[in-house]
Scaffold this active site. Structure first.
Site, short mmCIF file in Angstrom:
data_model
loop_
_atom_site.label_atom_id
_atom_site.label_comp_id
_atom_site.label_asym_id
_atom_site.label_seq_id
_atom_site.Cartn_x
_atom_site.Cartn_y
_atom_site.Cartn_z
N ASP A 111 -55.61 35.02 45.64
CA ASP A 111 -53.90 33.76 44.75
C ASP A 111 -53.64 33.22 46.28
OD1 ASP A 111 -53.90 32.36 42.89
OD2 ASP A 111 -52.28 33.79 41.89
N HIS A 133 -59.64 27.05 50.28
CA HIS A 133 -60.00 28.47 49.79
C HIS A 133 -61.23 28.18 50.73
CE1 HIS A 133 -58.74 27.53 45.61
NE2 HIS A 133 -59.71 26.10 45.58
N LEU A 156 -70.58 50.62 53.63
CA LEU A 156 -69.11 49.46 53.26
C LEU A 156 -69.53 48.22 51.77
CD1 LEU A 156 -65.94 47.95 53.36
CD2 LEU A 156 -67.14 46.16 54.50
C1 FPP Z 1 -57.38 31.88 44.25
O1 FPP Z 1 -56.06 30.72 44.22
C2 FPP Z 1 -58.66 31.33 44.85
C3 FPP Z 1 -59.74 30.69 44.17
C4 FPP Z 1 -59.59 30.61 42.57
C5 FPP Z 1 -61.10 31.04 45.01
C6 FPP Z 1 -60.94 31.94 45.85
C7 FPP Z 1 -61.94 31.83 46.17
C8 FPP Z 1 -62.40 32.01 47.99
C9 FPP Z 1 -61.32 32.34 48.68
C10 FPP Z 1 -64.12 31.53 48.22
C11 FPP Z 1 -64.84 32.91 48.20
C12 FPP Z 1 -65.97 32.77 48.25
C13 FPP Z 1 -67.02 33.46 47.91
C14 FPP Z 1 -68.57 33.00 48.66
C15 FPP Z 1 -66.59 35.23 47.87
P1 FPP Z 1 -56.20 29.45 43.92
O2 FPP Z 1 -56.77 28.44 43.67
O3 FPP Z 1 -55.20 29.78 42.25
O4 FPP Z 1 -54.56 28.71 44.54
P2 FPP Z 1 -52.80 28.64 43.64
O5 FPP Z 1 -52.19 29.88 43.46
O6 FPP Z 1 -52.29 27.95 45.20
O7 FPP Z 1 -53.35 27.49 42.65
MG MG Z 2 -53.40 30.81 41.65
#
Ligand code: FPP
Ligand code: MG
Length: 287
Positions: A35, A52, A149
Site C-alpha cells: 500500500d 505502481h 518459491l
Molecule cells: C496500493 O497502493 C497498490 C495498488 C492498488 C496496486 C499495486 C500494484 C502493483 C504493485 C503492480 C502489481 C502488478 C503485478 C503484475 C503484480 P495505492 O494505489 O492504494 O496507493 P495509496 O494508498 O497511496 O493511495
Molecule cells: Mg491505498
C-alpha cells in the site's frame, strides 16, 4: 535473474544482518498488502502509474530477499475488486502494466524455472480484460511444476467475493446433499490453501481490507508507516524480526490439524479442482 526477481546487490552489513536473522525462526509464508503507491507518486511528483511501477519493482526486490532469506511462499495483494472503483484511467493503466509484467514473466520462464518459482493468481479472473486473462492463465500453467518459491498474486480479489463463489460452487456440486458443509470443506475449496505466518502492510493503514480473511486468522500482523515503493531491506527484516519476537513469546497459535475430508467431500473437491483447471486451460487458449 529476471524483472520478477531483482538483481539486488547486498552490502556487507546487509549480508551480516540476513545471516543473523536466519539464526531465528523464519516465516515460511508471508503475505503483503503493498500500500502507498499513489502517495509515493504524489510526493515525488510522478504519475500514479509510475508509483505502481515502482511498486512492482519493490515486489521483485522482496522476492529476491525472500529467496535469500529462505521464505518459501509470498502472497501479494496487487489489485482488489474494490480498486475497480478507481478512475478509468488508473484502472486501464494498471491493467496495461500487469499485462506487460505477465508477458515478461512468460519470456523469463526459463530463469524463473531455475529459481523454482511457481506462480498462482488468486481472484476472479473473469473480471480482467481478455488479454490479461490469457497471459495470466498461461503464466500460471507454465510454472505448475516449480516448487522452490510459491508466488501468489491476488488480482481482482477480495475474500468475501471468493467466499461467495466458493459456497456457490459447493452448493452446485452437492445436489445429492451427501457432503457435510464444514470448515474443512470450505477451506479446501478456497484458492489459497496455505496460511501466511506473517502479514506485512505498508503506508500506515492498520486494516486487512478483505485480504485472505480466512487464511490470516492466526497470522502475526506487522504494520509499518513506510510507503510500499520506499520499503528497504531493513524494513523487510524488521517485519521478520517482529515475527521472531512474537513467535518466541507464544506457543504455536496456528489452528490444529484439519479433520480429514469425508470420501464424498474429497470427490466433490476433485470435481471442483478439475473444473478450475479446465477453465484455466480454456482461458489460456483464448489468445
Ligand atoms: C496500493 O497502493 C497498490 C495498488 C492498488 C496496486 C499495486 C500494484 C502493483 C504493485 C503492480 C502489481 C502488478 C503485478 C503484475 C503484480 P495505492 O494505489 O492504494 O496507493 P495509496 O494508498 O497511496 O493511495
Ligand atoms: Mg491505498
Amino acid at each position: 535473474m529476471t524483472s520478477w526477481i531483482s538483481e539486488y546487490k547486498y552490502s556487507w552489513l546487509e549480508k551480516i544482518a540476513i545471516n543473523v536473522i536466519k539464526c531465528g525462526n523464519i516465516p515460511n509464508h508471508i503475505a503483503i498488502i503493498m500500500d502507498g503507491n499513489r502517495r509515493f507518486a504524489r510526493s515525488n511528483n510522478i504519475e500514479k502509474i509510475d508509483g505502481h511501477t515502482k511498486g512492482f519493482d519493490k515486489l521483485a526486490e522482496c522476492l529476491k530477499w525472500s529467496l535469500d532469506i529462505g521464505i518459501k511462499e509470498v502472497t501479494a495483494f496487487a489489485f482488489s475488486i474494490e480498486n475497480f472503483k478507481r478512475s478509468d484511467k488508473e484502472i486501464e493503466d494498471l491493467m496495461t502494466l500487469a499485462t506487460y509484467k505477465f508477458e515478461e514473466f512468460l519470456q523469463e520462464n526459463d530463469k524463473l524455472k531455475e529459481n523454482g518459482v511457481r506462480l498462482r493468481v488468486i481472484g476472479d479472473l473473469s473480471l480482467l480484460p481478455p488479454k490479461l486473462q490469457v497471459v495470466v492463465s498461461k503464466a500460471v500453467l507454465e510454472t505448475e511444476e516449480n516448487d522452490k518459491l510459491f508466488l501468489n498474486i491476488a488480482f481482482a480479489y477480495t475474500f468475501r467475493n471468493e467466499l461467495i463463489s466458493t459456497v456457490q460452487k459447493i452448493i452446485e456440486n452437492n445436489d445429492s446433499h451427501t457432503c457435510e458443509i464444514n470448515e474443512e470443506l470450505i477451506g479446501s475449496c478456497l484458492q489459497l490453501q496455505s496460511t501466511p505466518d506473517l502479514l506485512l502492510r505498508t503506508s500506515g493503514e492498520n486494516r486487512l481490507s478483505d485480504f485472505l480473511m480466512w487464511q490470516l486468522s492466526s497470522s502475526t500482523l506487522y504494520f509499518t508507516n513506510i510507503l510500499w515503493p520506499q520499503v528497504n531491506i531493513w524494513n523487510f527484516l524488521a517485519g521478520i524480526l517482529h515475527y521472531q519476537l512474537i513467535t518466541s513469546n507464544s506457543s504455536d497459535m496456528r489452528p490444529n490439524l484439519k479433520v480429514p475430508l469425508s470420501q464424498n467431500s474429497q470427490h466433490m473437491l476433485a470435481t471442483i479442482n478439475a473444473a478450475k483447471k479446465k477453465d484455466l486451460i480454456l482461458m489460456s487458449q483464448n489468445g
